[in-house]
Design a protein around this motif. Structure first.
Motif, mmCIF file in Angstrom:
data_model
loop_
_atom_site.group_PDB
_atom_site.id
_atom_site.type_symbol
_atom_site.label_atom_id
_atom_site.label_comp_id
_atom_site.label_asym_id
_atom_site.label_seq_id
_atom_site.Cartn_x
_atom_site.Cartn_y
_atom_site.Cartn_z
ATOM 1 N N THR A 63 0.337 -6.975 11.673
ATOM 2 C CA THR A 63 -0.343 -8.085 11.013
ATOM 3 C C THR A 63 -1.730 -8.265 11.605
ATOM 4 O O THR A 63 -2.008 -7.828 12.728
ATOM 5 N N GLU B 5 -2.004 -15.133 8.164
ATOM 6 C CA GLU B 5 -1.452 -13.878 8.657
ATOM 7 C C GLU B 5 -1.305 -12.889 7.506
ATOM 8 O O GLU B 5 -0.639 -13.178 6.512
ATOM 9 N N ILE B 6 -1.919 -11.714 7.654
ATOM 10 C CA ILE B 6 -1.932 -10.690 6.604
ATOM 11 C C ILE B 6 -1.079 -9.509 7.047
ATOM 12 O O ILE B 6 -1.273 -8.951 8.132
ATOM 13 N N ASN B 7 -0.136 -9.142 6.204
ATOM 14 C CA ASN B 7 0.795 -8.057 6.493
ATOM 15 C C ASN B 7 0.174 -6.710 6.139
ATOM 16 O O ASN B 7 -0.406 -6.549 5.053
ATOM 17 N N SER C 225 -3.313 -12.193 0.778
ATOM 18 C CA SER C 225 -2.727 -13.529 0.943
ATOM 19 C C SER C 225 -2.157 -14.002 -0.390
ATOM 20 O O SER C 225 -2.712 -13.748 -1.456
ATOM 21 N N SER D 26 2.625 -11.467 3.325
ATOM 22 C CA SER D 26 1.497 -12.171 3.935
ATOM 23 C C SER D 26 1.651 -13.682 3.760
ATOM 24 O O SER D 26 2.462 -14.159 2.956
ATOM 25 N N GLU E 92 -10.069 -10.056 3.896
ATOM 26 C CA GLU E 92 -8.788 -9.490 4.337
ATOM 27 C C GLU E 92 -8.818 -7.964 4.289
ATOM 28 O O GLU E 92 -8.303 -7.286 5.191
#
Length: 295
Positions: free
Chosen positions: A23, A30-32, A75, A80, A94
Motif C-alpha cells: 500500500t 490508503e491505496i492498494n 481510491s 483501496s 495516486e
C-alpha cells in the motif's frame, strides 16, 4: 454454478504468478497496489476503469515483459480506501505515487482503460517528466465514460446491493457497457475479486457514491497538453469509433498512433487479452529504442 473446466495453460501460468501486495498513502487515503517483476526494471502503471479494480490486469500483467509492473486500486475501488468525493486530479496523484513507490528504473509508462484513460491523460499532463509514456485503451475522451453515463440515467450503480452468497453475486456481475463475448475464466476471476464479505452477505467493493460525486476535467482539452509519448488502442467493437479515433488523433497533433484491436469489445482484457498483450508489447518495444516525433 457451472463448472468451467480447466483454463488454458497460458492463463493458468499467468494467474499462478501472485503479485506482491503493498500500500501507499496518498493525501490521507490508503491505496492498494499489486506489483509484478523485479525492482530496478522500467516501470509500468496499469489503471483500471470505473468500478473495476487492479486484478482486472492479473491475466496479462506478468506477461508484459521485463518490467516492474504495478496495478493500483484507485481510491473508491477494490481494496483501496474511500474519499468523501472523487476527482481526476486525486486519482492522478495516486497513479504517480504508485509508479514512484515500487523501485522502478525511471518514470513509468501509464496504461489506462476506459475511465482509467481519462486518469492516464490527467497523470501525463500533471506529472510532466514523471511519466515516460501514456497508452489509452478504448477511452472515448470526447464524452463521459460509460460508467458515468449509466449512473446518470439510473441504468447501473444505484442503490448498493448485497447478496446471500458469493455465487449469487457472481451470477449478477455485469460490465458497463455489456459486450457480446467474455473469456469465461477471466470473467469468473475478475468477478470473484470484485466482492467483499459483510457479515453473512456479499457486496461489490467499489464505493456506491463513486459516480455521483465524481468531477472530471475535460479529457479532450487535456490531450494537446500531453508532453509524453502517447498512443490510443481502440477496440473494434468498443466505444472509440473511427470518427472519435480521428478526433483524438487530431488533438494529439496527428503524430500518435491510433490502433484498432481486432475482435475486441470495450473491455478487451476480458475478451481478447492476448491481442491486447501483443499490442502493448509491440508499442513498448518500439518506444524502448525509437525517438518520438515532436508535435
Amino acid at each position: 454454478m457451472a463448472d468451467l473446466g480447466e483454463p488454458p495453460d497460458w492463463l493458468r501460468r499467468s494467474l499462478g504468478i501472485e503479485p506482491e501486495q503493498r500500500t501507499v498513502q496518498v493525501d490521507g487515503c490508503e491505496i492498494n497496489l499489486l506489483v509484478w517483476g523485479e525492482p530496478g526494471k522500467p516501470g509500468i502503471v496499469l489503471v483500471h476503469g470505473g468500478a473495476a479494480h487492479a486484478r482486472w490486469w492479473s491475466p496479462i500483467a506478468p506477461l508484459i515483459g521485463d518490467y516492474r509492473v504495478v496495478a493500483l486500486d484507485l481510491s473508491g475501488h477494490g481494496d483501496s480506501g474511500r474519499r468523501p468525493e472523487y476527482e481526476v486530479g486525486s486519482w492522478a496523484n495516486e497513479v504517480l505515487a504508485a509508479g514512484e513507490s515500487v523501485e522502478a528504473d525511471g518514470p513509468p509508462v501509464v496504461v489506462g482503460h476506459s475511465m482509467g484513460g481519462f486518469v492516464a491523460v490527467a497523470t501525463a499532463v500533471a506529472g510532466g517528466d514523471r511519466v515516460a509514456g501514456t497508452i489509452v485503451l478504448d477511452s472515448p475522451m470526447v464524452e463521459d465514460d460509460p460508467e458515468v453515463e449509466a449512473a446518470r440515467i439510473g441504468a447501473a450503480f444505484g442503490v448498493p446491493k448485497r447478496y446471500p452468497s458469493m455465487d449469487v453475486a457472481i451470477s449478477r456481475f455485469r460490465t458497463v457497457p455489456a459486450q457480446d463475448h467474455y473469456d469465461p475464466f477471466i470473467l469468473d476471476y475478475v468477478s470473484r475479486h470484485s466482492l467483499r464479505q459483510v457479515g453473512d452477505e456479499w457486496e461489490w467493493k467499489f464505493d456506491p457514491m463513486l459516480f455521483k460525486a465524481i468531477s472530471r476535467n475535460a479529457a479532450a482539452e487535456q490531450l494537446p497538453k500531453i508532453g509524453t509519448r502517447v498512443a490510443l488502442l481502440r477496440s473494434e467493437f468498443g466505444l472509440v469509433t473511427p470518427e472519435i479515433g480521428q478526433i483524438i488523433y487530431d488533438n494529439l497533433g496527428r503524430v500518435a498512433p491510433v490502433v484498432e484491436l481486432p475482435l475486441s469489445g470495450h473491455h478487451m482484457m476480458l475478451d481478447q487479452p492476448l491481442i491486447l498483450l501483443t499490442a502493448l508489447r509491440a508499442l513498448l518495444a518500439d518506444w524502448e529504442h525509437s525517438v518520438p516525433v515532436r508535435r
